[in-house]
Write a protein that holds these residues in place. Structure first.
Motif, short mmCIF file in Angstrom:
data_model
loop_
_atom_site.label_atom_id
_atom_site.label_comp_id
_atom_site.label_asym_id
_atom_site.label_seq_id
_atom_site.Cartn_x
_atom_site.Cartn_y
_atom_site.Cartn_z
N THR A 27 6.32 -2.62 -9.70
CA THR A 27 5.54 -2.08 -9.31
C THR A 27 4.02 -1.97 -9.45
O THR A 27 4.50 -1.12 -10.30
N THR A 28 2.95 -2.19 -8.77
CA THR A 28 2.15 -2.54 -9.51
C THR A 28 1.18 -2.32 -8.13
O THR A 28 1.24 -2.89 -7.39
N HIS A 29 -0.52 -1.40 -8.13
CA HIS A 29 -1.10 -1.45 -7.84
C HIS A 29 -2.42 -2.77 -7.69
O HIS A 29 -3.05 -3.55 -7.47
N GLY A 88 6.70 -9.91 -3.97
CA GLY A 88 6.43 -9.80 -2.69
C GLY A 88 5.98 -8.75 -2.06
O GLY A 88 5.33 -7.91 -2.66
N VAL A 89 5.01 -8.67 -0.79
CA VAL A 89 4.61 -7.83 -0.21
C VAL A 89 5.11 -7.13 0.90
O VAL A 89 5.56 -7.98 1.76
N ILE A 90 5.51 -5.52 1.06
CA ILE A 90 5.82 -5.05 2.09
C ILE A 90 4.55 -4.18 2.30
O ILE A 90 4.27 -3.85 1.98
N ALA A 91 4.81 -4.40 3.69
CA ALA A 91 3.67 -3.56 4.80
C ALA A 91 4.73 -2.85 6.04
O ALA A 91 5.47 -3.67 6.24
N PRO A 95 0.91 -0.84 0.06
CA PRO A 95 -0.10 -0.03 -0.20
C PRO A 95 1.27 1.51 0.04
O PRO A 95 2.44 1.40 -0.04
N ASN A 96 0.30 2.12 -0.14
CA ASN A 96 0.65 3.28 -0.25
C ASN A 96 1.30 4.01 1.12
O ASN A 96 0.95 3.35 1.73
N GLY A 97 2.94 4.75 1.32
CA GLY A 97 3.59 4.72 2.74
C GLY A 97 4.18 2.97 3.49
O GLY A 97 4.15 3.46 4.15
N ALA A 98 4.04 1.80 2.07
CA ALA A 98 4.41 0.85 3.01
C ALA A 98 6.43 0.69 3.20
O ALA A 98 6.64 0.12 3.59
#
Length: 288
Positions: A194-196, A209-212, A46-49
């Motif tokens: 990178t994509t949403h 890869g999921v970044i949070a 998500p944005n800000g991750a």
């Protein structure tokens, strides 16, 4: 071997313990990441991750606070001109060249590299051969994005960074763009995307890869992320009483066979679904 060439056994990207904070608040908090040569890797979050900060550090645009980073065998901070010539970057917008033709823009960027690809071949590769003499302000949004990619690959990069490549595209343009990216991957180019759009990651990426909260939560293939391959399926059908029933099952084929017997072959409004990539992604980032 010079420092500008990574050993064959070294990954295209190797990150250990990456940290970056802004005004004391961590944006990237101990991130580890490895991307192999020839791989298409999608970084989701998500944005800000911390996704953008991570990618900008890999590109050499932003300095890290701590950690080890190797991109094509070289530390991108500060990087070197020779190293930058091996890396292609497609930002969300490269710039405006309204009064120049497509061919003029690509020729201009080719002059920045010691051994560029043939501009005419690159223009054809990205599907703009018919627009080579067109001024860039006459291009559609999808065609401008193809031009961005042409500028990113004119230097024959070993590694290509794609930042939100299809934002604002209509469905047809997105699928055409996917074909372009798949052709680049087939030629051996390593791609970090990178994509949403979760369907985009599933269509293009070997791994995601999921970044949070500045940390990499999990890395896996799209089919396996978050235990997706082993997840329960949901079988739905319309009952004889006219209501729709949903039943979770670890053996959906057996359940469908049982229903087929019960309904004498044709099960009304039968569907079998597994969790989508979006389902597991939203769960992993703590979506409520």
């Amino acid at each position: 071997m010079t420092d500008e060439s990574a050993p064959a056994t070294e990954p295209a990207i190797a990150v250990r313990g990456l940290r970056k904070a802004y005004e004391g608040r961590p944006a990237v908090d101990g991130l580890d990441l490895t991307v192999s040569h020839g791989e298409v890797f999608a970084l989701l979050g998500p944005n800000g991750a911390g996704k953008t900060t991570t990618v900008e550090i890999l590109e050499g645009y932003r300095r890290r606070d701590a950690g080890e980073v190797r991109v094509l065998g070289v530390d991108p901070d500060p990087g070197t001109p020779a190293w930058r010539g091996r890396v292609g970057i497609v930002l969300q917008g490269t710039g405006e060249f309204d009064e120049l033709t497509v061919a003029e823009v690509v020729d201009h960027f080719a002059a920045f590299y010691p051994a560029p690809d043939d501009p005419a071949r690159v223009i054809e590769q990205v599907g703009l051969a018919g627009k080579a003499r067109a001024r860039t302000h006459t291009l559609s949004g999808g065609q401008k994005r193809r031009l961005d990619v042409a500028l990113g690959i004119i230097g024959r990069p070993e590694l290509l960074f794609l930042d939100e490549p299809t934002t604002g595209f209509d469905p047809e343009a997105r699928h055409e763009f996917w074909e372009l990216i798949q052709s680049l991957a087939a030629s051996g180019t390593t791609i970090l995307l990178t994509t949403h759009y979760l369907d985009e990651a599933e269509a293009l990426a070997d791994r995601v890869g999921v970044i949070a909260a500045g940390r990499l939560v999990e890395v896996a293939s799209p089919a396996e992320l978050g235990g997706r391959r082993e997840a329960m399926s949901t079988v739905s059908w319309r009952t004889a009483e006219g209501t729709v029933r949903h039943e979770e099952s670890a053996t959906p084929t057996a359940l469908v066979a049982e229903l087929a017997t019960r309904f004498d072959g044709e099960v009304p409004e039968l569907t079998v679904t597994r969790p989508t990539l979006e389902d597991v992604y939203l769960r992993m980032i703590g979506h409520r």
